[in-house]
Structures are given as structure tokens and as C-alpha cells.
Write a protein that holds these residues in place. Structure first.
Motif, PDB file in Angstrom:
ATOM      1  N   THR A 266       0.798  -1.228   0.000  1.00  0.00           N
ATOM      2  CA  THR A 266       0.000   0.000   0.000  1.00  0.00           C
ATOM      3  C   THR A 266       0.832   1.281   0.000  1.00  0.00           C
ATOM      4  O   THR A 266       0.385   2.318  -0.396  1.00  0.00           O
ATOM      5  N   THR A 267       2.049   1.195   0.500  1.00  0.00           N
ATOM      6  CA  THR A 267       2.843   2.418   0.617  1.00  0.00           C
ATOM      7  C   THR A 267       4.059   2.317  -0.289  1.00  0.00           C
ATOM      8  O   THR A 267       4.935   1.497  -0.074  1.00  0.00           O
TER       9      THR A 267
ATOM     10  N   ASP B 164      -9.266  -0.650  14.918  1.00  0.00           N
ATOM     11  CA  ASP B 164      -8.280   0.343  14.446  1.00  0.00           C
ATOM     12  C   ASP B 164      -8.390   1.546  15.372  1.00  0.00           C
ATOM     13  O   ASP B 164      -9.250   2.424  15.179  1.00  0.00           O
ATOM     14  N   LYS B 165      -7.541   1.593  16.376  1.00  0.00           N
ATOM     15  CA  LYS B 165      -7.669   2.610  17.418  1.00  0.00           C
ATOM     16  C   LYS B 165      -7.384   4.013  16.883  1.00  0.00           C
ATOM     17  O   LYS B 165      -8.005   4.981  17.317  1.00  0.00           O
ATOM     18  N   LYS B 166      -6.489   4.107  15.937  1.00  0.00           N
ATOM     19  CA  LYS B 166      -6.157   5.421  15.382  1.00  0.00           C
ATOM     20  C   LYS B 166      -7.392   6.015  14.705  1.00  0.00           C
ATOM     21  O   LYS B 166      -7.733   7.187  14.907  1.00  0.00           O
ATOM     22  N   LEU B 167      -8.089   5.188  13.922  1.00  0.00           N
ATOM     23  CA  LEU B 167      -9.308   5.631  13.247  1.00  0.00           C
ATOM     24  C   LEU B 167     -10.361   6.009  14.278  1.00  0.00           C
ATOM     25  O   LEU B 167     -11.013   7.058  14.178  1.00  0.00           O
ATOM     26  N   GLY B 168     -10.496   5.178  15.313  1.00  0.00           N
ATOM     27  CA  GLY B 168     -11.479   5.441  16.356  1.00  0.00           C
ATOM     28  C   GLY B 168     -11.225   6.748  17.087  1.00  0.00           C
ATOM     29  O   GLY B 168     -12.142   7.524  17.346  1.00  0.00           O
ATOM     30  N   ILE B 169      -9.972   7.024  17.394  1.00  0.00           N
ATOM     31  CA  ILE B 169      -9.643   8.231  18.160  1.00  0.00           C
ATOM     32  C   ILE B 169      -9.924   9.491  17.350  1.00  0.00           C
ATOM     33  O   ILE B 169     -10.460  10.474  17.875  1.00  0.00           O
TER      34      ILE B 169
ATOM     35  N   VAL C 175      -5.072  10.613   5.618  1.00  0.00           N
ATOM     36  CA  VAL C 175      -4.501   9.859   6.733  1.00  0.00           C
ATOM     37  C   VAL C 175      -4.604   8.365   6.439  1.00  0.00           C
ATOM     38  O   VAL C 175      -5.658   7.891   5.999  1.00  0.00           O
ATOM     39  N   TYR C 176      -3.514   7.615   6.682  1.00  0.00           N
ATOM     40  CA  TYR C 176      -3.507   6.165   6.449  1.00  0.00           C
ATOM     41  C   TYR C 176      -3.759   5.425   7.761  1.00  0.00           C
ATOM     42  O   TYR C 176      -3.200   5.766   8.798  1.00  0.00           O
ATOM     43  N   PHE C 177      -4.631   4.395   7.691  1.00  0.00           N
ATOM     44  CA  PHE C 177      -4.956   3.600   8.873  1.00  0.00           C
ATOM     45  C   PHE C 177      -4.541   2.149   8.618  1.00  0.00           C
ATOM     46  O   PHE C 177      -5.066   1.494   7.725  1.00  0.00           O
ATOM     47  N   LYS C 178      -3.624   1.662   9.434  1.00  0.00           N
ATOM     48  CA  LYS C 178      -2.967   0.369   9.181  1.00  0.00           C
ATOM     49  C   LYS C 178      -3.913  -0.815   9.335  1.00  0.00           C
ATOM     50  O   LYS C 178      -3.989  -1.680   8.469  1.00  0.00           O
TER      51      LYS C 178
ATOM     52  N   ASN D 227      -6.442  -0.597   6.790  1.00  0.00           N
ATOM     53  CA  ASN D 227      -5.775  -0.560   5.481  1.00  0.00           C
ATOM     54  C   ASN D 227      -6.489   0.362   4.495  1.00  0.00           C
ATOM     55  O   ASN D 227      -6.781  -0.006   3.345  1.00  0.00           O
ATOM     56  N   VAL D 228      -6.780   1.576   4.943  1.00  0.00           N
ATOM     57  CA  VAL D 228      -7.426   2.569   4.069  1.00  0.00           C
ATOM     58  C   VAL D 228      -6.765   3.925   4.276  1.00  0.00           C
ATOM     59  O   VAL D 228      -6.137   4.184   5.306  1.00  0.00           O
ATOM     60  N   ARG D 229      -6.970   4.795   3.274  1.00  0.00           N
ATOM     61  CA  ARG D 229      -6.468   6.174   3.366  1.00  0.00           C
ATOM     62  C   ARG D 229      -7.687   7.095   3.257  1.00  0.00           C
ATOM     63  O   ARG D 229      -8.459   7.003   2.303  1.00  0.00           O
ATOM     64  N   ILE D 230      -7.872   7.993   4.213  1.00  0.00           N
ATOM     65  CA  ILE D 230      -9.108   8.788   4.286  1.00  0.00           C
ATOM     66  C   ILE D 230      -8.779  10.264   4.448  1.00  0.00           C
ATOM     67  O   ILE D 230      -7.821  10.617   5.138  1.00  0.00           O
ATOM     68  N   SER D 231      -9.639  11.112   3.835  1.00  0.00           N
ATOM     69  CA  SER D 231      -9.485  12.559   4.001  1.00  0.00           C
ATOM     70  C   SER D 231      -9.849  12.965   5.424  1.00  0.00           C
ATOM     71  O   SER D 231     -10.890  12.561   5.954  1.00  0.00           O
ATOM     72  N   LEU D 232      -9.009  13.786   6.030  1.00  0.00           N
ATOM     73  CA  LEU D 232      -9.248  14.238   7.398  1.00  0.00           C
ATOM     74  C   LEU D 232     -10.520  15.080   7.474  1.00  0.00           C
ATOM     75  O   LEU D 232     -11.286  14.996   8.444  1.00  0.00           O
ATOM     76  N   ILE D 233     -10.760  15.900   6.443  1.00  0.00           N
ATOM     77  CA  ILE D 233     -11.955  16.761   6.427  1.00  0.00           C
ATOM     78  C   ILE D 233     -13.223  15.906   6.433  1.00  0.00           C
ATOM     79  O   ILE D 233     -14.171  16.156   7.186  1.00  0.00           O
ATOM     80  N   VAL D 234     -13.230  14.887   5.593  1.00  0.00           N
ATOM     81  CA  VAL D 234     -14.395  13.978   5.536  1.00  0.00           C
ATOM     82  C   VAL D 234     -14.603  13.314   6.885  1.00  0.00           C
ATOM     83  O   VAL D 234     -15.728  13.181   7.375  1.00  0.00           O
TER      84      VAL D 234
END
Lengths: 219, 371
Positions: A43-44, B92-97, B177-180, B183-190
Motif C-alpha cells: 500500500t505504501t 483500528d484505534k487510530k481511526l477510532g480516536i 490519513v492512512y490507517f494500518k 488498510n485505508v487512506r481517508i481525508s481528514l476533512i471527511v
């Protein structure tokens, strides 16, 4: 039974799954095909070179291990073949289809990559449906025959007593306690948070034991 | 046709006392509601609140107190549920936070709005507001999820629809932002916008998961099991914040919360373990059907609130039919879907146990592979 498919992610010669594959093949005169699943994620872009190197090393290690297992199986009169593949959706599905038909699938401890989960293969059960044959999770089978540990019993009893106290002592007095809890204010808000957290932890720790007693939760 | 707005002097503490005093068996019903909500929550990552909030309202609990009890209960239930999902690697704690930070703002706004309706329009006004928001939001989500689940049954189709994921990717606004784990990359604004909406819904109708889980699956492209686990992680903190806010306002009656726990903390573990055993398509189909049936149930309850506010008048017969229909749809759908989940989970479990007995080690030859 004629053919067993062994799926193994752990690069070790004597995993539980390999042990079971041996025993079942020996009993039933079956041949074993082993797929070593090497995780890789592309992915990266920055890390592609590093990942390729690591994946390459793991594939070589898997092939060495496969060779040694093959020697030992064939010493016991069991036909054994193996392949090391990248654990990516299209490759995995292609290899599974190429391996068919099989009579039994034995899975080692698999951490299913999210890409494979998106193919609807998030669990062992999904794999069995897709391949239309029985699938055994080797480690789950081993755990299901272990006796229930005294530690689990102690946990159940201890937290069970705590839960009983919460319901049969605290609950009947809730009308009086509600004069504080429902009186509003920051203190009441904090007290509610603490009370529910403690109660959920104590009671939840009791009920968490129940699926383990009936072997539904093997963790 | 609008009557006077009825302003009631509400004894919040007396409401639940009166309900249980008149119908003692409702305490057992609350435990059953909790069990159904917990099973759904563990299985689909959400579904507790969208069933439990209207179920409590059907027992006569005012909308704001039902939401308060549910969001308070959500805190402890999600804490135990995400612990289980975390052990299975679904969180995915990063996404949750990141979603949490904006969700908390949404909850605070919702608490203020919900409280305004209760204080100015009474129990009926609060319940009407909650019901309308519930019906509008969840009918859209339910129809979409059902269509998607039916599409997935066709040969060649698998996994959730990626139409919105592709659309969202065309409008990827940086920073990304990438979430391990997901396994996705998402816009912070969205994420900020979606997080605020999740929080507002959680604070308004006690439902966050049915915005959060579909948003994660269909807009962010997160796998279903990771969306379920991450939502429970998010729900834990949202529940704590919601419990605190509603507790400060004095709307939390712990009797309701403790009775919900009695059932939900049994169901949630069965449901969570079920995600490992049962096919992912079934999870989505059960979710979609259940949402739509609950929407019908809530819609049938709206006439009662309109009548209490004297905005519309209905005959007693019509009002009784609507109330009965609401209860039937809600409890029928909850009981049926929980029964389906339990059937699926135990069927797979028993099949697995049969398979293990067939191939158990003691039945094998003693000789084992030697190094």
C-alpha cells in the motif's frame, strides 16, 4: 480421504496444524498439499523495496522448511507437496482454486489480511463455504479439548459474587441513590460514569466466562 | 390544527418508578431488551441503540431518558465488547480516536437540543423529536444496506458496495490519513464531518453505530469486521461522554441502565464471537432488515406523540392500533433477528464441535512427526 490442504502462515516445522495434518494423513492414507502464506502489503510506495526484500526472504525460509517437512513426511510414507505464496487476495484465491479438489482443509493460525476479508473470507467458516469442504482450525481444535482452567473458575466465581452484590444490594436501594445520581451536576455525572464502568467490568467479567465454558470462545 | 404546547412538570425520578410499579414484568422485558441489544451490538457492531432506545420508549420511558439510559449503558457495554473485538484484531484505534474527537462535539450539541425539546415540549415533544430523526435517518441507511446485501448475493459479487468509496476517493481532500489495521487512506476533512454526525446521532437518538459502521464501510472502505470493532471502541468513549453529559443534566436513571446490562453483557460476547464463525453477508443482511423493521415500528409510534401534543387528533381505536403495531414490529424484529443470529452462531459452533470430535487427537495413531 485422499487429499488434505494445509494452510499455514507460521514458518515453523512443528506447528499444531502440521502435526494434525500428519496424523490425519497417516490414519487415512491421504496426501498433503501445504500452502505457506507469506503476508505482504503493497500500500505504501516508499516501502515497496523493503517489503519485497522481506517477502523474498520469507518465501525462501518457507521453501527450506517445506523441504524438511517433505523429507519427514515421506520417511513415514506420506506424500507431501508445498508452495510458498504471497497472502494477497488474487494470488490466494488462484492457488486455492488450483489446489481443488481436496477432502479436508487444515488451517494454522491465520491472520486474515483485510483484503481477503473483503472477498468474504473473514473467517474459517467462510472458507469452508467457499471451498465446499470441511475446514479445521487446528489451534481452535487443540484448545477445545483442553480442560477448563482453575483460573477461569476462580475468575467466574469472584466476579460472580461481585455481580450478585451489585444487583442484590445496590439495586434495591437505587431509589434513594437516585436522589444523588439524578440530582444533576458534575459530581452526579462523574459518579454515573464510575458506577457504570465498575458494574460493566465486574458483571462483564463474569459473563465473559460463559462462552469459554461451552468452548465457543477458545481465546 | 396545532394545539397548545403542553408543558409538564416532570418528576424524572418518579417516571421509572411509576412504569415498574404499574408493570413489574417490564423489568424482565428490560433484561430481554438488553440481551437483544447486546447480541446485535456484538454481532454487527451496532444495533443495540436503534433497538433499545425505541424499545424503552415503547415501555413508556420518555425519549430523552431512554436515550440517556442507553448511551450510559453503551459506555460499559462497548468497553467489554471492544475488548473482545480487540483480542480478535478488529479494532483500528487510530481511526477510532480521530472520529471520536469530532463525535464528542456532536454529542454535546445533541444533548443541548434534546434537553430543549424535553423542557419546552414535555415527554411527548421529546419522544416525537427523537422518533422523527430516527425514522428519517435510519430508513435511508436501512434501504441502502439491504440493497447492497441483496446485490452481494449475486454470483460474482462479494463484499460491500464500493460505489461511495470510489466517489469519496474522487473528492479526496488533503490531508489524507492512512490507517494500518483498516488498510485505508481517508481525508481528514471527511472524517471530521462524519465524526460530528456520528456524535450528533449518538446524542440525539442514542444511535452512533448505524451511522458510524455504514460510514466506515461504504464511505471509508473499511472491512466490515474492522468497522464493527472500531465502532465499539468509539462507542466506549462516546458512551462515557454521553453518560457524563446526560448525568449532569439529571436524565440518567440507573435502574434502566443496570437492567439493560443484565442482558446485554451476556449477548455481546455471543455476538462478538459470532463474527468469527458466521459468513459476513449474513451480518449485513440481518443488520439491514432489522433497521428497516425498527423504522416502521418508530413511525407507528409517531401518531401517539402528535396526539399528546394535540397537533392532530386520532380516535382511540387508531391510536391503540398504532401503539400495538409499533410494539409488534419492534419486539418482533428484535426477537427474530436475535434468534436468527443465535441460530447461525450455534449451528456453526456445533458443526465445528462435531468436526473436532471426528478428528480429535486422541483418535489419532500415537506416533507423531519427529524432528
Amino acid at each position: 480421504m485422499k487429499r488434505i490442504l494445509l494452510l499455514e502462515q507460521k514458518l515453523d516445522e512443528s506447528t499444531t496444524a502440521i502435526q494434525y495434518a500428519y496424523r490425519i494423513a497417516k490414519r487415512d492414507g491421504a496426501e498433503v498439499l501445504c500452502l505457506f502464506l507469506i503476508p505482504s502489503s503493497m500500500t505504501t510506495a516508499d516501502w515497496i523495496e523493503t517489503q519485497e526484500r522481506v517477502v523474498g526472504e520469507d518465501i525462501k525460509k518457507a521453501e527450506r522448511i517445506g523441504m524438511r517437512i517433505k523429507q519427514r513426511f515421506e520417511d513415514e510414507g506420506i506424500r507431501f507437496s508445498y508452495r510458498a505464496i504471497r497472502f494477497q487476495p488474487t494470488i490466494f484465491m488462484k492457488e486455492l482454486e488450483a489446489s481443488m479438489p481436496v477432502d479436508l482443509v487444515i488451517a494454522g493460525r491465520l491472520t486474515s489480511p483485510v483484503e481477503v476479508a473483503d472477498l468474504g473470507l473473514g473467517s474459517i467458516g467462510d472458507l469452508g463455504v467457499r471451498l465446499n469442504c470441511p475446514v479445521i482450525d487446528a489451534e481452535a481444535m487443540q484448545k477445545s479439548f483442553e480442560p477448563i482452567s482453575p483460573r477461569l473458575w476462580r475468575r467466574f466465581i469472584l466476579y460472580g459474587i461481585g455481580s450478585a452484590l451489585m444487583y442484590f444490594v445496590f439495586f434495591p436501594n437505587i431509589k434513594h441513590l437516585n436522589k444523588f445520581y439524578m440530582g444533576g451536576g458534575i459530581l452526579a455525572g462523574l459518579a454515573i460514569m464510575v458506577t457504570v464502568a465498575v458494574h460493566a467490568w465486574v458483571y462483564g467479567s463474569t459473563t465473559e466466562c460463559l462462552p469459554k465454558f461451552i468452548r465457543m470462545d477458545k481465546d | 390544527m396545532h394545539g397548545e404546547v403542553v408543558t409538564e412538570i416532570i418528576d424524572k425520578m418518579g417516571i421509572v418508578t411509576q412504569i415498574f410499579g404499574n408493570h413489574p414484568h417490564y423489568m424482565l422485558v428490560m433484561v430481554l431488551i438488553g440481551f437483544i441489544g447486546g447480541t446485535l451490538s456484538g454481532f454487527i457492531g451496532s444495533g443495540g441503540a436503534f433497538f433499545m432506545t425505541p424499545a424503552m420508549m415503547n415501555l413508556g420511558v420518555p425519549g430523552v431518558m431512554a436515550v440517556a439510559a442507553n448511551i450510559t449503558h453503551k459506555f460499559g457495554k462497548a468497553m467489554m465488547g471492544q475488548k473482545k473485538h480487540g483480542e480478535m484484531g478488529h479494532v483500528d484505534k487510530k481511526l477510532g480516536i480521530i472520529l471520536l474527537i469530532t463525535a464528542l462535539a456532536g454529542i454535546r450539541v445533541a444533548v443541548v437540543v434534546n434537553g430543549w425539546f424535553f423542557e419546552h415540549m414535555g415527554k411527548a415533544g421529546s419522544s416525537l423529536y427523537v422518533s422523527v430523526v430516527f425514522c428519517v435517518t435510519l430508513s435511508i441507511i436501512g434501504v441502502f444496506m439491504l440493497r447492497d446485501a441483496l446485490r452481494s448475493r449475486r454470483p460474482g459479487a462479494s463484499g460491500p458496495s464500493d460505489r461511495f468509496v470510489k466517489m469519496a476517493r474522487k473528492f479526496q481532500i488533503k490531508p489524507l490519513v492512512y490507517f494500518k489495521v483498516a488498510n485505508v487512506r481517508i481525508s481528514l476533512i471527511v472524517m471530521i464531518v462524519i465524526g460530528f454526525l456520528i456524535g450528533y446521532m449518538a446524542g440525539t437518538i442514542g444511535v452512533g453505530g448505524f451511522i458510524g459502521v455504514p460510514a466506515m464501510i461504504y464511505i471509508f472502505g473499511v472491512p466490515t469486521v474492522v468497522a464493527a470493532g472500531t465502532e465499539l471502541f468509539l462507542a466506549m468513549f462516546m458512551g462515557a461522554f454521553g453518560a457524563f453529559n446526560y448525568g449532569v443534566e439529571g436524565y440518567v436513571d440507573l435502574r434502566l441502565t443496570l437492567l439493560l446490562y443484565a442482558g446485554s453483557l451476556v449477548g455481546i460476547f455471543v455476538g462478538a464471537i459470532g463474527t468469527k464463525l458466521v459468513k459476513e453477508l449474513y451480518i449485513r443482511m440481518v443488520t439491514a432488515l432489522l433497521i428497516l423493521l425498527c423504522v416502521v415500528s418508530r413511525a407507528l409510534a409517531v401518531p401517539q406523540y402528535l396526539g399528546e401534543l394535540k397537533w392532530v387528533s386520532f380516535t382511540q381505536h387508531v391510536a391503540s392500533l398504532c401503539e400495538l403495531g409499533s410494539k409488534l414490529f419492534l419486539f418482533g424484529s428484535g426477537v427474530t433477528s436475535t434468534a436468527i443470529i443465535l441460530y447461525l452462531v450455534f449451528r456453526v459452533h456445533l458443526r465445528e464441535q462435531r468436526l473436532f470430535r471426528l478428528y480429535r487427537p486422541e483418535a489419532m495413531p500415537v506416533a507423531s512427526i519427529r524432528r
